[in-house]
Write a protein that holds these residues in place. Structure first.
Motif, PDB file in Angstrom:
ATOM      1  N   MET A 101     -17.034 -26.070  31.269  1.00 40.80           N
ATOM      2  CA  MET A 101     -15.755 -25.822  30.600  1.00 40.80           C
ATOM      3  C   MET A 101     -15.995 -25.124  29.264  1.00 40.80           C
ATOM      4  SD  MET A 101     -12.911 -28.605  29.310  1.00 40.80           S
ATOM      5  CE  MET A 101     -11.561 -28.084  28.281  1.00 40.80           C
ATOM      6  N   VAL A 102     -15.228 -24.074  28.948  1.00 42.84           N
ATOM      7  CA  VAL A 102     -15.353 -23.349  27.697  1.00 42.84           C
ATOM      8  C   VAL A 102     -14.346 -23.909  26.697  1.00 42.84           C
ATOM      9  CG1 VAL A 102     -15.171 -21.116  26.570  1.00 42.84           C
ATOM     10  CG2 VAL A 102     -16.120 -21.259  28.877  1.00 42.84           C
ATOM     11  N   VAL A 103     -14.800 -24.204  25.478  1.00 42.38           N
ATOM     12  CA  VAL A 103     -13.896 -24.704  24.448  1.00 42.38           C
ATOM     13  C   VAL A 103     -13.537 -23.564  23.512  1.00 42.38           C
ATOM     14  CG1 VAL A 103     -14.872 -27.021  24.541  1.00 42.38           C
ATOM     15  CG2 VAL A 103     -15.783 -25.388  22.902  1.00 42.38           C
ATOM     16  N   GLN A 104     -12.337 -23.656  22.939  1.00 48.29           N
ATOM     17  CA  GLN A 104     -11.927 -22.690  21.918  1.00 48.29           C
ATOM     18  C   GLN A 104     -12.646 -23.057  20.630  1.00 48.29           C
ATOM     19  OE1 GLN A 104      -7.730 -22.540  21.226  1.00 48.29           O
ATOM     20  NE2 GLN A 104      -7.870 -20.902  19.708  1.00 48.29           N
ATOM     21  N   SER A 105     -13.646 -22.252  20.267  1.00 47.62           N
ATOM     22  CA  SER A 105     -14.586 -22.641  19.227  1.00 47.62           C
ATOM     23  C   SER A 105     -13.995 -22.504  17.827  1.00 47.62           C
ATOM     24  CB  SER A 105     -15.839 -21.771  19.326  1.00 47.62           C
ATOM     25  OG  SER A 105     -16.681 -21.969  18.214  1.00 47.62           O
ATOM     26  N   ASN A 106     -14.290 -23.476  16.984  1.00 48.43           N
ATOM     27  CA  ASN A 106     -14.096 -23.333  15.541  1.00 48.43           C
ATOM     28  C   ASN A 106     -15.299 -23.888  14.792  1.00 48.43           C
ATOM     29  OD1 ASN A 106     -13.736 -26.071  15.906  1.00 48.43           O
ATOM     30  ND2 ASN A 106     -11.758 -26.195  14.858  1.00 48.43           N
ATOM     31  N   ALA A 107     -16.399 -24.142  15.521  1.00 49.02           N
ATOM     32  CA  ALA A 107     -17.615 -24.690  14.932  1.00 49.02           C
ATOM     33  C   ALA A 107     -18.801 -24.342  15.828  1.00 49.02           C
ATOM     34  CB  ALA A 107     -17.497 -26.206  14.778  1.00 49.02           C
ATOM     35  N   THR A 108     -19.995 -24.477  15.270  1.00 48.98           N
ATOM     36  CA  THR A 108     -21.220 -24.127  15.989  1.00 48.98           C
ATOM     37  C   THR A 108     -22.248 -25.234  15.848  1.00 48.98           C
ATOM     38  OG1 THR A 108     -20.849 -21.782  15.499  1.00 48.98           O
ATOM     39  CG2 THR A 108     -23.044 -22.394  16.225  1.00 48.98           C
ATOM     40  N   LEU A 109     -22.890 -25.581  16.951  1.00 51.64           N
ATOM     41  CA  LEU A 109     -24.001 -26.527  16.919  1.00 51.64           C
ATOM     42  C   LEU A 109     -25.186 -25.828  16.266  1.00 51.64           C
ATOM     43  CD1 LEU A 109     -25.224 -29.254  17.734  1.00 51.64           C
ATOM     44  CD2 LEU A 109     -25.777 -28.245  19.959  1.00 51.64           C
ATOM     45  N   ALA A 110     -25.555 -26.260  15.052  1.00 49.94           N
ATOM     46  CA  ALA A 110     -26.491 -25.492  14.239  1.00 49.94           C
ATOM     47  C   ALA A 110     -27.881 -26.105  14.126  1.00 49.94           C
ATOM     48  CB  ALA A 110     -25.917 -25.306  12.835  1.00 49.94           C
TER      49      ALA A 110
END
Length: 236
Positions: free
Chosen positions: A1-10
């Motif tokens: 499932m693709v999420v609408q991103s507003n953050a990144t696993l860094a």
């Protein structure tokens, strides 16, 4: 499932005690919404959702989460490649009003992974010069179950008073872990009450707590009964 991103696993690193410290990059309004220790966020990894307490410095654009590998979202944060897209909520809850603790003793009472709450609090108190009037009560089965033990040791070296609340059979185990901390048998709330009764924690202290609901309920009840001696806040 693709999420609408507003953050990144860094980022992520081993925190000990079968936990990871996970870094998530956010920006703008999200970062600005983190205004008090004890706030938490919902993270949607595309493989599941979960709630996590913010464990990094207040207002920073890299949020840090202390994650145990349990549940869909936690599992994903352990396994997803760095750079993966995430969807996160605005910081939730009021957190702990540390301004109320200026000029008075502060107790932080936590169990297990709720040590995440203590991390920004300890940074604040040390930077404010209030380490020596700060008390940390940590509930774990054994000393080896304390995550981020190197950081916890550094807090003590800075002046924080630390108590490990352990099960009876583990009191003498792992003596090399947090050797400067007081070791006590039993639950956090029980040891804290003893510490207040014996004035190891002085009257007038503010207590902030995070952990199982049964522990929080006991602390709220104790605080209500002893309101002239301590103030208890559990609103994470």
């Amino acid at each position: 499932m693709v999420v609408q991103s507003n953050a990144t696993l860094a980022a992520r690193r081993d925190a000990g005690a079968d936990m990871l410290l996970v870094g998530i990059e956010v920006a703008g309004e999200l970062a600005d919404g983190y205004v008090a220790p004890g706030q938490y966020v919902e993270v949607d990894t595309g493989r599941g959702k979960g709630y996590f307490v913010l464990a990094g410095g207040v207002g920073e654009s890299r949020w840090e989460l202390l994650v145990r590998n349990a549940g869909d979202a936690a599992d994903a944060l352990h396994l997803l490649p760095l750079g993966s897209a995430l969807r996160v909520s605005m910081p939730l809850g009021h957190g702990f009003p540390l301004s109320n603790a200026r000029g008075r003793p502060l107790v932080v009472a936590v169990v297990g992974s709720a040590l995440a709450v203590a991390r920004p609090v300890m940074r604040f108190r040390i930077e404010s010069g209030d380490a020596r009037t700060t008390h940390l009560f940590m509930g774990v089965r054994a000393a080896r179950d304390v995550p981020l033990s190197d950081e916890v040791s550094a807090w003590r070296e800075a002046g924080v008073n630390e108590v490990l609340c352990l099960s009876r059979t583990e009191l003498d185990h792992d003596r090399a872990v947090l050797p400067g901390a007081i070791r006590a048998e039993g639950y956090v709330q029980q040891e804290l009450e003893r510490a207040i009764d014996t004035l190891r924690v002085p009257a007038g202290a503010l207590v902030v707590a995070a952990g199982p609901e049964a522990m929080l309920a006991e602390l709220r009840s104790f605080g209500a009964a002893r309101h002239r001696e301590i103030e208890v806040i559990t609103n994470v």
